[in-house]
Design a protein around this motif. Sequence first.
Motif, mmCIF file in Angstrom:
data_model
loop_
_atom_site.group_PDB
_atom_site.id
_atom_site.type_symbol
_atom_site.label_atom_id
_atom_site.label_comp_id
_atom_site.label_asym_id
_atom_site.label_seq_id
_atom_site.Cartn_x
_atom_site.Cartn_y
_atom_site.Cartn_z
ATOM 1 N N SER A 14 0.831 -1.208 0.000
ATOM 2 C CA SER A 14 0.000 0.000 0.000
ATOM 3 C C SER A 14 0.863 1.254 0.000
ATOM 4 O O SER A 14 0.609 2.183 -0.771
ATOM 5 C CB SER A 14 -0.910 0.006 1.230
ATOM 6 O OG SER A 14 -1.450 -1.245 1.445
ATOM 7 N N LEU A 15 1.893 1.279 0.848
ATOM 8 C CA LEU A 15 2.743 2.468 0.955
ATOM 9 C C LEU A 15 3.458 2.750 -0.359
ATOM 10 O O LEU A 15 3.545 3.899 -0.791
ATOM 11 C CB LEU A 15 3.777 2.278 2.064
ATOM 12 C CG LEU A 15 3.385 2.767 3.460
ATOM 13 C CD1 LEU A 15 4.559 2.615 4.402
ATOM 14 C CD2 LEU A 15 2.947 4.219 3.398
ATOM 15 N N ILE A 68 2.955 6.221 -2.170
ATOM 16 C CA ILE A 68 4.058 7.165 -2.401
ATOM 17 C C ILE A 68 4.246 7.400 -3.892
ATOM 18 O O ILE A 68 4.401 8.536 -4.355
ATOM 19 C CB ILE A 68 5.359 6.633 -1.760
ATOM 20 C CG1 ILE A 68 5.213 6.638 -0.247
ATOM 21 C CG2 ILE A 68 6.549 7.461 -2.184
ATOM 22 C CD1 ILE A 68 6.331 5.920 0.460
ATOM 23 N N ALA A 69 4.202 6.291 -4.660
ATOM 24 C CA ALA A 69 4.442 6.434 -6.093
ATOM 25 C C ALA A 69 3.308 7.181 -6.770
ATOM 26 O O ALA A 69 3.516 7.894 -7.752
ATOM 27 C CB ALA A 69 4.597 5.053 -6.728
ATOM 28 N N GLY A 70 2.106 7.057 -6.226
ATOM 29 C CA GLY A 70 0.967 7.722 -6.860
ATOM 30 C C GLY A 70 0.934 9.214 -6.597
ATOM 31 O O GLY A 70 0.280 9.960 -7.319
ATOM 32 N N ARG A 71 1.623 9.673 -5.538
ATOM 33 C CA ARG A 71 1.567 11.093 -5.208
ATOM 34 C C ARG A 71 2.415 11.925 -6.158
ATOM 35 O O ARG A 71 2.059 13.052 -6.502
ATOM 36 C CB ARG A 71 2.038 11.317 -3.771
ATOM 37 C CG ARG A 71 0.943 11.058 -2.760
ATOM 38 C CD ARG A 71 1.238 11.746 -1.474
ATOM 39 N NE ARG A 71 2.634 11.576 -1.086
ATOM 40 C CZ ARG A 71 3.187 12.205 -0.069
ATOM 41 N NH1 ARG A 71 2.471 13.045 0.642
ATOM 42 N NH2 ARG A 71 4.440 12.005 0.243
ATOM 43 N N LYS A 98 11.277 8.753 -11.215
ATOM 44 C CA LYS A 98 12.464 8.214 -10.538
ATOM 45 C C LYS A 98 12.064 7.725 -9.160
ATOM 46 O O LYS A 98 11.010 8.088 -8.635
ATOM 47 C CB LYS A 98 13.584 9.255 -10.480
ATOM 48 C CG LYS A 98 13.254 10.555 -9.796
ATOM 49 C CD LYS A 98 14.549 11.363 -9.684
ATOM 50 C CE LYS A 98 14.350 12.607 -8.857
ATOM 51 N NZ LYS A 98 13.888 13.753 -9.634
ATOM 52 N N GLY A 99 12.920 6.892 -8.571
ATOM 53 C CA GLY A 99 12.643 6.362 -7.244
ATOM 54 C C GLY A 99 11.463 5.411 -7.250
ATOM 55 O O GLY A 99 11.347 4.553 -8.125
ATOM 56 N N ALA A 100 10.577 5.579 -6.245
ATOM 57 C CA ALA A 100 9.450 4.659 -6.080
ATOM 58 C C ALA A 100 8.538 4.687 -7.293
ATOM 59 O O ALA A 100 8.039 3.643 -7.736
ATOM 60 C CB ALA A 100 8.662 5.014 -4.816
ATOM 61 N N GLU A 146 5.983 2.169 -11.733
ATOM 62 C CA GLU A 146 5.524 2.305 -13.124
ATOM 63 C C GLU A 146 6.067 1.192 -13.994
ATOM 64 O O GLU A 146 5.354 0.630 -14.821
ATOM 65 C CB GLU A 146 5.937 3.670 -13.683
ATOM 66 C CG GLU A 146 5.002 4.763 -13.231
ATOM 67 C CD GLU A 146 5.188 6.054 -14.006
ATOM 68 O OE1 GLU A 146 5.979 6.051 -14.960
ATOM 69 O OE2 GLU A 146 4.558 7.046 -13.631
ATOM 70 N N SER A 147 7.345 0.823 -13.776
ATOM 71 C CA SER A 147 7.897 -0.225 -14.634
ATOM 72 C C SER A 147 7.272 -1.577 -14.303
ATOM 73 O O SER A 147 7.055 -2.391 -15.203
ATOM 74 C CB SER A 147 9.418 -0.269 -14.522
ATOM 75 O OG SER A 147 9.800 -0.370 -13.186
ATOM 76 N N SER A 148 6.955 -1.834 -13.003
ATOM 77 C CA SER A 148 6.371 -3.139 -12.697
ATOM 78 C C SER A 148 4.920 -3.224 -13.157
ATOM 79 O O SER A 148 4.476 -4.279 -13.616
ATOM 80 C CB SER A 148 6.492 -3.447 -11.206
ATOM 81 O OG SER A 148 6.064 -2.360 -10.456
#
Lengths: 93, 255
Positions: free
Chosen positions: B44-45, B49-52, B59-61, B66-68
């Motif tokens: 969930s986290l 985090i990636a959605g914000r 980059k980062g999370a 996005e790649s997965s």
Amino acid sequence: MSILAQAAATAAEGLQKADYQAINGATNAGLAYGLAAIGPGIGIGYLVGQSVQAMARQPEAAGMVRTTMFLGIAFTEALALIGFVVFILLKFV
Amino acid sequence: MILGLEFPPIQNLVEWPNWFGPEGSWYGFNKIAFINVVALVVTSLLFFIAGRSKSLVPKGAQNLVESSVDFIREGIVLETMGPEGIKYLPYLVSLFFFILITNIFEVIPFFHMPANARMAGPAVLALFTWAFYIAVGLKHQGPKYFINAVAPSGVPKALLPLVIPIEFLSTFIVRPFSLAVRLFANMLAGHILLVTFSVLCITLFTASLLAIVLPLSFAMLVGLTGFEIMVAFLQAYIFTILAAVYIGSSLHAEH
């Protein structure tokens, strides 16, 4: 030689009923898993071999072949895994 | 000299005492439950985090997520269900991440236990998937879904008494069972394999003469740890792809 036979005889006398059950369980468990692994072993070998051949002949279809290959492996492997569960049940339960 | 290898009983490998709560109670909490909670929170986290962040160059999370998601979209959904399966992507992505994280605890120090080596986890996931593809079938085909599922069109009438029981068994009973058992048995086998080589290493360490083969056993343990990371990933992938295939088979009647 006679000492060895004597030792074997003493060892055989020392075995309790529970020991025989344990020996039987271990033997049957090994046999069950060994037999269950033959078919899937042949199957997965054939499946991956054919997939590699398909990928080598048609590299642009490699992605599709790989997806289908994993699917096929999952189905073929299921029998071996059920054999493994039977092994666990026979050996430990 | 090494005289015998004391292999611990199987209960010691997979059963964990409760951290709190009495044994057998519904609110008892042990390592397996903790791993499941961690997997839930991390998944969930990660997506929260990636959605914000909505930067155009991730980059980062955001990059990882996005790649997965793209990997599951291109590699699983579009390959097995086609474009109309895109709306089931969220279920498949959460399934993939949950299984991957619960599996990867097999090699994380101080845990060393895949949560899916207990039957309850895979069984619940398989039941969810089972309910999901039946619901998708009912939504897309109506009550005729059950008829379409057990009696594919084009089968001669004389064969129907044979085909219907076989199809019923394979669609509604063998599918969830094999989904659950595949994940469970793979993780349990990997766990037992790692335990076997760890026990072997410890026994050889205390054995005087045979300690010279200890490096081989240890190298095998390290190699198998790498192999188990691959298996953890592969099992998450296979569970997700099979769920996608089953959902895809409910979308349309076979013909």
